[in-house]
Design a protein around this motif. Structure first.
Motif, PDB file in Angstrom:
ATOM      1  N   THR A 152     -85.618  15.311  20.363  1.00 37.87           N
ATOM      2  CA  THR A 152     -84.889  16.164  19.425  1.00 37.87           C
ATOM      3  C   THR A 152     -85.173  15.771  17.988  1.00 37.87           C
ATOM      4  O   THR A 152     -85.330  16.627  17.112  1.00 37.87           O
ATOM      5  CB  THR A 152     -83.376  16.076  19.698  1.00 37.87           C
ATOM      6  OG1 THR A 152     -83.117  16.463  21.056  1.00 37.87           O
ATOM      7  CG2 THR A 152     -82.602  16.987  18.764  1.00 37.87           C
ATOM      8  N   VAL A 153     -85.259  14.477  17.745  1.00 36.53           N
ATOM      9  CA  VAL A 153     -85.547  13.998  16.388  1.00 36.53           C
ATOM     10  C   VAL A 153     -86.934  14.450  15.936  1.00 36.53           C
ATOM     11  O   VAL A 153     -87.105  14.972  14.837  1.00 36.53           O
ATOM     12  CB  VAL A 153     -85.435  12.459  16.325  1.00 36.53           C
ATOM     13  CG1 VAL A 153     -85.856  11.947  14.946  1.00 36.53           C
ATOM     14  CG2 VAL A 153     -84.011  12.014  16.632  1.00 36.53           C
ATOM     15  N   ARG A 189     -74.039  12.127   5.153  1.00 31.65           N
ATOM     16  CA  ARG A 189     -73.660  13.284   4.352  1.00 31.65           C
ATOM     17  C   ARG A 189     -74.816  14.270   4.165  1.00 31.65           C
ATOM     18  O   ARG A 189     -74.630  15.487   4.276  1.00 31.65           O
ATOM     19  CB  ARG A 189     -73.150  12.824   2.989  1.00 31.65           C
ATOM     20  CG  ARG A 189     -71.835  12.046   3.070  1.00 31.65           C
ATOM     21  CD  ARG A 189     -71.332  11.684   1.691  1.00 31.65           C
ATOM     22  NE  ARG A 189     -70.060  10.964   1.777  1.00 31.65           N
ATOM     23  CZ  ARG A 189     -69.409  10.508   0.723  1.00 31.65           C
ATOM     24  NH1 ARG A 189     -69.906  10.687  -0.500  1.00 31.65           N
ATOM     25  NH2 ARG A 189     -68.259   9.868   0.875  1.00 31.65           N
ATOM     26  N   LEU A 190     -76.014  13.749   3.867  1.00 32.39           N
ATOM     27  CA  LEU A 190     -77.142  14.653   3.667  1.00 32.39           C
ATOM     28  C   LEU A 190     -77.467  15.423   4.944  1.00 32.39           C
ATOM     29  O   LEU A 190     -77.814  16.612   4.884  1.00 32.39           O
ATOM     30  CB  LEU A 190     -78.364  13.868   3.187  1.00 32.39           C
ATOM     31  CG  LEU A 190     -78.327  13.362   1.740  1.00 32.39           C
ATOM     32  CD1 LEU A 190     -79.582  12.560   1.435  1.00 32.39           C
ATOM     33  CD2 LEU A 190     -78.187  14.526   0.771  1.00 32.39           C
ATOM     34  N   VAL A 222     -81.520  16.790   8.463  1.00 28.15           N
ATOM     35  CA  VAL A 222     -80.950  16.810   9.814  1.00 28.15           C
ATOM     36  C   VAL A 222     -81.707  15.849  10.725  1.00 28.15           C
ATOM     37  O   VAL A 222     -81.108  15.133  11.538  1.00 28.15           O
ATOM     38  CB  VAL A 222     -80.970  18.239  10.391  1.00 28.15           C
ATOM     39  CG1 VAL A 222     -80.609  18.231  11.873  1.00 28.15           C
ATOM     40  CG2 VAL A 222     -80.002  19.136   9.629  1.00 28.15           C
ATOM     41  N   GLY A 223     -83.028  15.809  10.594  1.00 28.74           N
ATOM     42  CA  GLY A 223     -83.828  14.879  11.386  1.00 28.74           C
ATOM     43  C   GLY A 223     -83.462  13.427  11.112  1.00 28.74           C
ATOM     44  O   GLY A 223     -83.359  12.614  12.039  1.00 28.74           O
ATOM     45  N   ALA A 249     -77.382  20.430   7.935  1.00 25.22           N
ATOM     46  CA  ALA A 249     -77.005  21.231   9.105  1.00 25.22           C
ATOM     47  C   ALA A 249     -76.238  22.479   8.688  1.00 25.22           C
ATOM     48  O   ALA A 249     -76.475  23.572   9.225  1.00 25.22           O
ATOM     49  CB  ALA A 249     -76.159  20.383  10.061  1.00 25.22           C
ATOM     50  N   ILE A 250     -75.335  22.338   7.724  1.00 25.80           N
ATOM     51  CA  ILE A 250     -74.562  23.492   7.248  1.00 25.80           C
ATOM     52  C   ILE A 250     -75.493  24.517   6.602  1.00 25.80           C
ATOM     53  O   ILE A 250     -75.375  25.724   6.843  1.00 25.80           O
ATOM     54  CB  ILE A 250     -73.472  23.035   6.258  1.00 25.80           C
ATOM     55  CG1 ILE A 250     -72.426  22.183   6.973  1.00 25.80           C
ATOM     56  CG2 ILE A 250     -72.808  24.238   5.587  1.00 25.80           C
ATOM     57  CD1 ILE A 250     -71.418  21.539   6.050  1.00 25.80           C
ATOM     58  N   VAL A 251     -76.432  24.038   5.784  1.00 22.23           N
ATOM     59  CA  VAL A 251     -77.374  24.948   5.119  1.00 22.23           C
ATOM     60  C   VAL A 251     -78.232  25.675   6.143  1.00 22.23           C
ATOM     61  O   VAL A 251     -78.478  26.883   6.026  1.00 22.23           O
ATOM     62  CB  VAL A 251     -78.250  24.173   4.118  1.00 22.23           C
ATOM     63  CG1 VAL A 251     -79.379  25.061   3.585  1.00 22.23           C
ATOM     64  CG2 VAL A 251     -77.409  23.658   2.956  1.00 22.23           C
ATOM     65  N   LEU A 252     -78.695  24.953   7.161  1.00 22.11           N
ATOM     66  CA  LEU A 252     -79.518  25.591   8.197  1.00 22.11           C
ATOM     67  C   LEU A 252     -78.744  26.657   8.950  1.00 22.11           C
ATOM     68  O   LEU A 252     -79.277  27.740   9.239  1.00 22.11           O
ATOM     69  CB  LEU A 252     -80.028  24.533   9.172  1.00 22.11           C
ATOM     70  CG  LEU A 252     -81.236  23.713   8.734  1.00 22.11           C
ATOM     71  CD1 LEU A 252     -81.600  22.693   9.802  1.00 22.11           C
ATOM     72  CD2 LEU A 252     -82.427  24.613   8.440  1.00 22.11           C
TER      73      LEU A 252
END
Length: 293
Positions: free
Chosen positions: A211-212, A27-28, A279-280, A33-36
């Motif tokens: 990517t991470v 969830r976090l 996201v990471g 991702a949405i905030v970014l």
């Protein structure tokens, strides 16, 4: 009674779909991702929706609190804080992304070469990475930028040159494991050159861990850009960035009585860094095949 037997349907999902499912369950990470995405969209279309010149000086409107004309007030030169916040977001995020791409590219290439070839090349590249990591990053960046001269190009290059060792270590470790896999040994046995094996089999396989680590590099780049710009060694006025907008917060009077000058950029920096870190974490869990489906 007729019994209808449904034909078995395979429910197996591809690794990519399983990774997406695992990410969406975090969830976090999903919120981050949405905030970014929202921050990027605001940075891109914000100046179009709010077409106020962020560099327009009005000495008669210096340090005015938020009003209908200036929703977030004005700075010491009478410039609209909201307009500078939108323009600064574009600059700060672009610098962080460009520096991260450069650092990830250098680290991935050097790490793949070191892990695949090993021997003296691995030893030399590993020692170089260790030396770079041993330096206090902020102090060295401050010295380099002060010596060369502050500019956007200098900032991006300096950040990339001092962030690559983290990507190097991740890619090198993954390559050391991959080079012993059967399909890599088969490719080498069939006469594949080192360049071909690296480009065809090694580098595509390290995209997930790279990517991470890139998300962590973006968060670091945002903070380092903000710090250097706060010190006057990053993005130079009149160009706005979240970091140099905080430069006005060096006065105790402003900190106490004019929060509209430093609170908005400070909040956006914190939100951006937290979102990237979330996201990471989600990408790390999604890329781990040992996680539950």
């Amino acid at each position: 009674m007729t019994v209808t037997t449904a034909s078995p349907v395979s429910t197996a999902l591809s690794p990519a779909r399983l990774a997406i499912r695992r990410f969406c369950k975090h969830r976090l990470a999903l919120i981050g991702a949405i905030v970014l995405v929202l921050l990027v969209l605001v940075a891109i279309i914000g100046p179009v929706v709010y077409p106020i010149d962020p560099n327009a000086v009005d000495v008669f409107a210096s340090r005015k609190p938020p009003t209908g004309e200036h929703p977030l007030g004005t700075d010491s030169a009478g410039r609209d804080v909201l307009a500078r916040l939108l323009a600064g977001g574009r600059v700060s995020l672009t610098v962080a992304l460009a520096a991260t791409i450069g650092a990830a590219a250098i680290g991935a290439l050097a790490g793949a070469i070191a892990g695949y070839l090993r021997g003296a090349i691995d030893a030399v590249l590993s020692r170089i990475a260790d030396v770079v990591l041993s330096f206090p990053t902020l102090i060295v960046l401050t010295a380099v930028v002060a010596f060369v001269g502050p500019s956007l190009q200098t900032l991006v290059i300096a950040l990339a040159l001092f962030e690559w060792p983290q990507a190097f270590r991740i890619v090198r470790g993954a390559t050391l494991s991959l080079r012993e896999q059967e399909y890599v040994l088969a490719a080498r046995g069939l006469g594949g050159s080192s360049v071909w094996v690296l480009a065809r089999h090694i580098l595509p396989a390290v995209v997930a861990p790279l990517t991470v680590v890139a998300t962590l590099l973006i968060a670091q780049a945002i903070l380092l850009e903000a710090t250097l710009s706060f010190l006057g060694l990053g993005v130079q006025p009149p160009t706005a960035s979240w970091g140099n907008m905080l430069n006005e917060a060096q006065s105790l009077a402003i900190l106490q009585s004019m929060p509209w000058l430093w609170l908005p950029p400070g909040i956006l920096i914190a939100v951006a860094v937290l979102s990237v870190n979330f996201v990471g974490d989600g990408l790390r869990d999604a890329a781990d095949p040992r996680r539950m489906k």
